[in-house]
Design an enzyme around this catalytic site. Sequence first.
Site, PDB file in Angstrom:
ATOM      1  N   LYS A 224       0.831  -1.217   0.000  1.00  0.00           N
ATOM      2  CA  LYS A 224       0.000   0.000   0.000  1.00  0.00           C
ATOM      3  C   LYS A 224       0.863   1.264   0.000  1.00  0.00           C
ATOM      4  O   LYS A 224       0.623   2.192  -0.780  1.00  0.00           O
ATOM      5  CB  LYS A 224      -0.943  -0.009   1.212  1.00  0.00           C
ATOM      6  N   THR A 225       1.868   1.298   0.852  1.00  0.00           N
ATOM      7  CA  THR A 225       2.770   2.461   0.893  1.00  0.00           C
ATOM      8  C   THR A 225       3.550   2.597  -0.407  1.00  0.00           C
ATOM      9  O   THR A 225       3.742   3.702  -0.924  1.00  0.00           O
ATOM     10  CB  THR A 225       3.743   2.335   2.087  1.00  0.00           C
TER      11      THR A 225
ATOM     12  N   ASP B 261      -1.114   6.770   6.322  1.00  0.00           N
ATOM     13  CA  ASP B 261      -1.082   5.343   6.640  1.00  0.00           C
ATOM     14  C   ASP B 261      -1.936   5.093   7.888  1.00  0.00           C
ATOM     15  O   ASP B 261      -2.103   5.978   8.726  1.00  0.00           O
ATOM     16  CB  ASP B 261       0.363   4.905   6.890  1.00  0.00           C
TER      17      ASP B 261
ATOM     18  N   THR C 182      -5.425  -1.506   7.032  1.00  0.00           N
ATOM     19  CA  THR C 182      -5.498  -2.966   7.049  1.00  0.00           C
ATOM     20  C   THR C 182      -6.891  -3.419   7.481  1.00  0.00           C
ATOM     21  O   THR C 182      -7.211  -4.601   7.388  1.00  0.00           O
ATOM     22  CB  THR C 182      -4.453  -3.550   8.014  1.00  0.00           C
TER      23      THR C 182
END
Length: 342
Positions: free
Chosen positions: A67-68, A112, A161
């Site tokens: 994702k990052t 995040d 998540t």
Amino acid sequence: MPDRKLISGDRQADDLQFEAGLRPRRLADFTGQNKLKENLSIAIQAARKRGEAMDHVLLYGPPGLGKTTLASIIAEELQVEFTTTSGPVLQKKLDLTGILSNVRLHQVFFIDEIHRLLPDVEEMLYSALEDFRVDILVGTGPGARTVSLPMPKFTAIGATTRQGLVSAPLRGRFGLVLRLEPYTVEELKSIVKRSARLLEVSIEEGAADEIARRCRGTPRIANRLLRRVRDYAQVRADGHITLAVAQTALNLLDVDRYGLDEIDQKIMRTILEKFRGGPVGVNTIAASISEEAETIEEVYEPYLIQLGFLDRTPRGRVATELAYDYFQVKPKLRIGDQPALF
């Protein structure tokens, strides 16, 4: 006991420097997630053609899937600045105000763990995402007033998540909501070979395949296991990673052919042998193996369910027939059960 860091997809402190050199910088170099990449590619090209900021993006999925990395790739493809923060860091409205006041035109702003934003900070983000303005309260008491400061149009990217913990009002302000899926063995094999090439480590085809099979479908774990195998190869072998070297190193780390470590096996054997296959509650399992229930639910259980070894039922966790076969445990009759006549 094996290091829990090896089988967890969560980023560890020593991953940061290691991942920085291995992270792809272009969408074309990113392995896997083909449908997601296609959607992102269209959105990026459309934004560049119009000369506008790209729509806000919410990426969700298990930890360690990229994702990052995707957020930084989006900024690279758009050729704009990239600013990053995380939900736990933004403890006050002032923290978010300071960051948003420095956002520039078309910039990518990455948050995040966005599901961990505090409610008052999250509410302040609404106007920034939808109306591109920041509302600041000036003064106190009866004389207090709200000042609205305009912002340049930018692209916010959130990563989580646990999509279920992202509130509906926040989720609704993202134009693209994309899920990252676990990787196939072939995709992970390509990632391992690419990482080995960047690390200047020679690795055989079979060894790359072995690491790919034991990393629980997660690139971050694959790269972490590659590091450990590389260390073993340099100390106990000639530095070249063969299939035998990879198998020996991974067995030394107590990571079996499905990527199960000692705790995974303890969980399954406890259910199979002590509780006759279940159903049994997660708190009972946690007490039996001296582990935290939350750790079992978040780190170990999802992969065991994905493999088909474990089922969640209203009465508790139940082992499947596949688990009995893999762990070579014979099903035991419960008290009151009647043996079959034939």
